[in-house]
Design a protein around this motif. Structure first.
Motif, PDB file in Angstrom:
ATOM      1  N   THR A 230     -12.849   7.239 -12.249  1.00  0.00           N
ATOM      2  CA  THR A 230     -11.926   7.987 -11.396  1.00  0.00           C
ATOM      3  C   THR A 230     -12.719   8.879 -10.453  1.00  0.00           C
ATOM      4  O   THR A 230     -13.669   9.539 -10.860  1.00  0.00           O
TER       5      THR A 230
ATOM      6  N   GLN B 295      -6.593  10.585  -5.620  1.00  0.00           N
ATOM      7  CA  GLN B 295      -7.266  10.206  -6.864  1.00  0.00           C
ATOM      8  C   GLN B 295      -7.358   8.695  -6.919  1.00  0.00           C
ATOM      9  O   GLN B 295      -6.348   8.006  -6.759  1.00  0.00           O
TER      10      GLN B 295
ATOM     11  N   GLN C 189      -8.894   5.146  -8.807  1.00  0.00           N
ATOM     12  CA  GLN C 189      -9.499   4.502  -9.985  1.00  0.00           C
ATOM     13  C   GLN C 189      -9.697   3.029  -9.650  1.00  0.00           C
ATOM     14  O   GLN C 189      -8.750   2.342  -9.268  1.00  0.00           O
TER      15      GLN C 189
ATOM     16  N   ARG D 176      -8.245   1.802  -6.499  1.00  0.00           N
ATOM     17  CA  ARG D 176      -6.791   1.865  -6.364  1.00  0.00           C
ATOM     18  C   ARG D 176      -6.358   3.313  -6.556  1.00  0.00           C
ATOM     19  O   ARG D 176      -6.787   3.969  -7.513  1.00  0.00           O
TER      20      ARG D 176
ATOM     21  N   THR E  67      -4.262   6.467  -7.584  1.00  0.00           N
ATOM     22  CA  THR E  67      -3.316   6.727  -8.671  1.00  0.00           C
ATOM     23  C   THR E  67      -2.466   7.954  -8.384  1.00  0.00           C
ATOM     24  O   THR E  67      -1.404   8.135  -8.971  1.00  0.00           O
ATOM     25  N   ARG E  68      -2.929   8.807  -7.462  1.00  0.00           N
ATOM     26  CA  ARG E  68      -2.173  10.029  -7.208  1.00  0.00           C
ATOM     27  C   ARG E  68      -2.598  10.662  -5.884  1.00  0.00           C
ATOM     28  O   ARG E  68      -3.779  10.590  -5.520  1.00  0.00           O
TER      29      ARG E  68
ATOM     30  N   TYR F  22       1.551   0.702  -1.718  1.00  0.00           N
ATOM     31  CA  TYR F  22       1.502  -0.535  -2.524  1.00  0.00           C
ATOM     32  C   TYR F  22       2.850  -1.255  -2.568  1.00  0.00           C
ATOM     33  O   TYR F  22       3.139  -2.004  -3.496  1.00  0.00           O
TER      34      TYR F  22
END
Ligand SMILES: Nc1nc2c(c(=O)[nH]1)N[C@H]1C(S)=C(S)[C@@H](COP(=O)(O)OP(=O)(O)OC[C@H]3O[C@@H](n4cnc5c(=O)[nH]c(N)nc54)[C@H](O)[C@@H]3O)O[C@H]1N2
Ligand SMILES: Nc1nc2c(c(=O)[nH]1)N[C@H]1C(S)=C(S)[C@@H](COP(=O)(O)OP(=O)(O)OC[C@H]3O[C@@H](n4cnc5c(=O)[nH]c(N)nc54)[C@H](O)[C@@H]3O)O[C@H]1N2
Ligand code: SF4
Ligand SMILES: [Mo]
Length: 687
Positions: free
Chosen positions: A2, A22, A24, A27, A29-30, A56
Motif C-alpha cells: 500500500t 491510497q 494497493q 489499484r 482503494t481510497r 472503476y
C-alpha cells in the motif's frame, strides 16, 4: 504493497482540493483530502470521496468506437486508435475543403480545471485548423464581465479571511453544496460572533443554517443591492474617504439610489422592509463584512446588472481595506499563466483583411445546430462537456445533434447524453490518470498533479489526442509535439507577478504553492488602496446600467407568459452532483427526478407528495415526482440539475424547459428565469 499518491480534484468546483490516493497493487482503494493543504484541510466533499466508483465503473468508455446505430441511439462498434484518428482527420479535412474550416466547431467546458487538458493543445489544434471559435459563456462569463466592469480584475477576498469577518453574506451562493471548503472558515467566524446572511430564493441547506435567510424573488438582487445603498447613503454609513479616493461614478449612483427606498425594494424582492434595513445596517456596521457572491445571481436575464450592483457594495462601505472584508466571486484572475504560449492564438487562421475565425456562443448551441443558417456547422468536436444535457432549450439541442449531415466527435469518460450522439467516440482519462497543472477559482494555491493511477483500456488524455490529430492533419509546427512538461513550463513562463519565481521543479517538490500576492505572510488585500484594473484605475460605478426591471420570465414580467405559466422554476446545483458528471448515480438521479413545490401551489392543483406531475412551458415538458416542501416559496418550484436524460422515465432532463435567451452582459444564459406550469400527470393529456 500500500502506498499513498498525490492528486488534485479536477472537477468544476472553486475548492480545487489536494487529494491523497491510497493505492494497493496499482489499484486505488481510497481517496481522502490532504490534511496538509490549507484549504482542503483533510476532507473531500461527499461526491468525490466516492469517486472510485467512477474510476472503476463498468460503463467507462475504454476504447475508440464508431457509430453503428441511428444518431443518438448509442450503439457503437470498437475501432482502433489509428482508424479513429484517421477517420476524424479525413472528415475534418473534407469539411474544410467543402465548406471552409469555420464549418468546424469545438465545444468544451468544465470537465476539468486542469490547464493542459482544459485549454492547451486543443486550442492550438483548432486555431491552426481555422475552426470557428467557441465563446465559453455557459457558466461564469456574466459574473466575470461584471467584475471586469467594476473592479477590472477577477480576484477577490481569500477564503481564509472569512474566518475574520463579523458579517458574512452568501449571495446566490449555496456554500455547503458548491464550495464546502469555505464552510470551516465561516464556522470559525460565527464561533467568534459573526452574523451570517444568505440571500437565495430557495431555502437551501446553507440558507437553513443562516442567522437570516432572505428568500428573494429570482432576479431581484440588483433592487436589493440598490436598497442597501439607499440605506447606507441615507444614514451616512458610507466610507466617503474611500469613495473619493478610489471610486468613480458613485455620486450619480447615490442620486439614483434615492429612488430605491426600502418599501419599493420590498415589493420587488419580496423581503420585508425591516429585514432590508437590518441587512444594510449590519453590513455597514458589523466590521469587517465580507460577501461571498456566487454564480447563482448571474444566471438570470439581468444577471450582469445584479452582479455589478452587488460588487459595488464593498467599495461603498470601504470594506476592501479590512482583513475579512471585501468580496469573492472568483480568484481565477490571479493565476496569470502565459496563455499566449499555452494556446497559441497566433496560429489562428486570419482572412486577408485580418478577420479572425467567427465566434459562436456555446449557450446557443441548440440554435446554432438546429436553426437554418447560411453557414451551418458541419463538424462538431465535443470534449470536457455534456451539452445535450446541460445546455438550455434542450429539445432544440437534441434536434441539432440528431442532424444526419453533422459529423460529431465526442471525447468522454462516460456514455453521456452527448456521447450517445457521437459518430466517433474517444475514451478519455480521468484526473487520476493524467498530468495537469491546476488553478483554482475559490483560493490562491497553484497545484500540480501527476498520474496516480494507470489509464484503463485505451484511454488517452485530451492533450495526447490533439497531438495525434495534429500529426494526422500534417500540422508541422513543433508546438504540436510539446510534452506535458513543456506545456507546463510555457504556462508558468509568465510576467505576471503572482507567478514570479514559481517553477515546475518547485511544484514537483511541493505540489501546492500559494501565489505571490502582496507581502509574504500578510493577508491579501487587493483593493485596500485602489489596485483596480479598470480603464480609470478606480472602482467604476455604472449607474446608467442600474435600473431595476423585473425579468420577463418572472411572475412580475410578461403578462401573457405568466398567465399561462405562473410558476418560476429554479434548477440549481445540488450537493450530490457536479453538473451532469455523476448522472449514473441513482441517489443523484433520484434527487433530479423531484419537483419541489410549495404545499399551497400543490393543493390548488390536486397534487400530493410523491405524485407524478408534468412540468411544462412553451419549450418543452417533463415528468417528475412532486415533493411538497416549504423550502420554496409559493409561486416558486425547484428541480436539481442536471440529470442524464437517459435515466429519466420520459428521456428528458430539466433543460428542455430552460430558455436559451442570453442575459444582459457577457453573453451568458438565463437558466434561472424560467416560467412553467405544473399539472398532475393524469390531467396532462387534456391540457
Ligand atoms: N455539489 C456541487 N458543487 C458544484 C456544482 C454542482 O453541480 N454540484 N457545480 C459547480 C459549478 S459548475 C459552479 S458554476 C458552481 C456554482 O456555485 P453556486 O453559484 O453556489 O451554485 P448555483 O446552484 O448555480 O447557485 C447558487 C444559488 O443561487 C440561487 N439563486 C438562483 N437564482 C437566484 C437569484 O436570482 N438571486 C439570488 N440571490 N440567488 C439565486 C440558487 O437557488 C442557488 O441556491 O458550483 C460548482 N460546484
Ligand atoms: N438547468 C441548468 N443547467 C445548467 C446549470 C444549472 O445550474 N442549471 N449550470 C450550468 C453551468 S454553471 C455549467 S458550468 C454547465 C456545466 O456543463 P459541463 O461543463 O458540460 O459539465 P458536466 O455536465 O459536468 O460535464 C463535463 C463532462 O466532461 C467529462 N470530462 C471530465 N474530465 C474530462 C477529460 O479530462 N477529458 C474529457 N474529454 N472529458 C472529461 C465528464 O465525464 C463530463 O461528462 O452546466 C450548465 N447547465
Ligand atoms: S468537487 Fe470540490 S469539494 Fe469536492 S473534492 Fe473536488 S474540489 Fe474538493
Ligand atoms: Mo458552472
Amino acid at each position: 504493497m500500500t502506498e499513498t499518491r498525490h492528486s488534485v480534484c479536477a472537477l468544476d468546483c472553486p475548492d480545487c482540493c489536494s487529494v491523497l490516493v491510497q493505492v494497493q497493487d496499482n489499484r486505488a482503494t481510497r481517496l481522502k483530502g490532504d490534511p496538509s493543504h490549507p484549504i482542503t484541510k483533510g476532507f473531500l466533499c461527499a461526491k468525490v470521496t466516492r469517486y472510485l466508483d467512477r474510476e472503476y465503473h463498468p460503463e467507462r468508455i475504454l476504447y475508440p468506437q464508431r457509430r453503428v446505430g441511428a444518431k443518438g441511439e448509442g450503439r457503437f462498434e470498437r475501432i482502433s486508435w489509428d482508424d479513429a484518428i484517421g477517420e476524424i482527420a479525413e472528415r475534418l479535412h473534407g469539411t474544410t475543403l467543402k465548406h471552409g474550416p469555420e464549418a468546424i466547431l469545438p465545444y468544451s467546458y468544465g470537465g476539468t480545471m486542469g490547464q493542459l487538458n482544459g485549454s492547451s493543445m486543443d486550442r492550438r489544434f483548432f486555431h491552426r485548423l481555422g475552426a470557428s471559435r467557441l465563446d465559453r459563456t455557459i457558466c461564469a462569463s456574466t459574473g466575470a464581465a461584471a467584475l471586469q466592469l467594476t473592479l477590472g480584475v477577477r480576484t477577490g477576498t481569500e477564503p481564509e479571511q472569512f474566518a475574520k469577518s463579523r458579517c458574512i453574506i452568501a449571495w446566490g451562493a449555496n456554500i455547503l453544496a458548491t464550495n464546502v471548503h469555505l464552510w470551516p472558515f465561516i464556522v470559525e467566524a460565527r464561533r467568534n460572533g459573526a452574523k451570517f446572511y444568505v440571500i437565495d430564493p430557495l431555502r437551501t441547506k446553507t440558507a437553513a443554517l443562516a442567522d437570516r435567510h432572505l428568500a428573494v424573488n429570482p432576479g431581484s438582487d440588483a433592487a436589493l443591492a440598490l436598497g442597501m445603498m439607499h440605506i447606507i447613503f441615507r444614514d451616512g454609513l458610507e466610507d466617503r474617504d474611500y469613495l473619493e479616493k478610489h471610486c468613480s461614478g458613485w455620486e450619480e449612483l447615490k442620486e439614483k439610489a434615492i429612488a430605491y427606498a426600502p418599501h419599493r425594494v420590498s415589493q420587488y424582492t419580496g423581503i420585508e422592509v425591516e429585514t432590508i434595513e437590518e441587512l444594510a445596517r449590519d453590513y455597514a456596521t458589523l466590521r469587517p463584512a465580507a460577501i461571498r457572491m456566487n454564480y447563482g445571481i448571474q444566471r438570470s436575464e439581468r444577471g450582469g446588472m445584479s452582479a455589478h450592483a452587488v460588487s459595488l457594495l464593498p467599495a461603498i462601505i470601504g470594506s476592501w481595506k479590512e482583513e475579512g472584508g471585501g468580496l469573492q466571486l472568483t480568484t481565477s484572475g490571479a493565476f496569470g499563466f502565459n496563455r499566449q504560449a499555452l494556446e497559441r492564438p497566433d496560429l489562428q487562421w486570419k482572412s486577408p483583411l485580418g478577420r479572425e475565425a467567427r465566434l459562436r456562443n456555446m449557450s446557443e448551441i441548440g440554435k446554432e445546430l438546429a436553426m437554418p443558417s447560411e453557414h451551418p456547422v458541419h463538424a462538431l468536436f465535443v470534449y470536457n462537456s455534456n451539452p445535450v444535457a446541460i445546455a438550455p432549450n434542450a429539445n432544440r439541442v437534441h434536434e441539432g445533434f440528431a442532424r444526419e449531415d453533422l459529423f460529431t466527435v465526442v471525447m468522454e469518460q462516460f456514455p453521456t447524453d452527448t456521447a450517445r450522439y457521437a459518430d466517433v467516440l474517444l475514451p478519455a482519462t480521468t484526473f487520476l490518470e493524467h498530468t495537469d497543472l491546476y488553478f483554482a477559482y475559490g483560493h490562491y494555491y497553484l497545484q500540480l498533479a501527476r498520474p496516480a493511477l494507470p489509464a484503463p483500456g485505451e484511454c488517452k488524455s485530451n492533450v495526447e489526442v490533439f497531438r495525434l490529430l495534429a500529426d494526422a492533419m500534417g500540422f508541422d509546427d513543433p508546438c504540436f509535439q510539446d510534452s506535458d512538461d513543456d506545456l507546463m513550463r510555457q504556462a508558468l513562463d509568465s510576467q505576471h507577478p503572482a507567478l514570479r519565481g514559481i517553477t515546475l521543479e518547485d511544484l514537483e517538490a511541493r505540489r501546492s504553492i500559494r501565489l505571490n500576492l502582496g507581502k509574504e505572510g500578510a493577508p491579501f488585500l487587493p483593493h485596500a488602496v485602489g489596485g483596480f484594473g479598470t480603464p480609470s484605475r478606480r472602482c467604476e460605478f455604472h449607474p446608467e446600467r442600474l435600473e431595476y426591471k423585473p425579468p420577463i420570465e418572472s411572475r412580475w414580467g410578461h403578462e401573457e407568459l405568466r398567465r399561462d405559466y405562473p410558476l418560476e422554476l429554479i434548477s440549481a446545483k445540488v450537493e450530490s452532483g457536479m453538473n451532469s458528471t455523476f448522472g449514473y448515480r441513482t441517489d443523484f438521479d433520484a434527487e433530479c427526478g423531484k419537483l419541489r413545490i410549495h404545499p399551497q401551489d400543490a393543493s390548488v392543483r390536486g397534487i400530493e407528495n410523491g405524485m407524478d406531475v408534468v412540468v411544462f412551458n412553451k419549450r418543452g415538458q417533463l415528468r417528475l415526482l412532486a415533493a411538497l416542501s416549504d423550502s420554496v416559496k409559493p409561486g416558486l418550484v425547484s428541480v436539481a440539475s442536471v440529470r442524464w436524460s437517459r435515466q429519466a422515465p420520459d428521456g428528458k432532463s430539466i433543460n428542455v424547459l430552460t430558455s436559451d435567451a442570453l442575459n444582459d452582459l457577457g453573453g451568458g444564459p438565463s437558466f434561472f428565469n424560467c416560467l412553467v406550469q405544473v399539472a398532475l400527470s393524469s390531467h396532462a393529456d387534456s391540457l
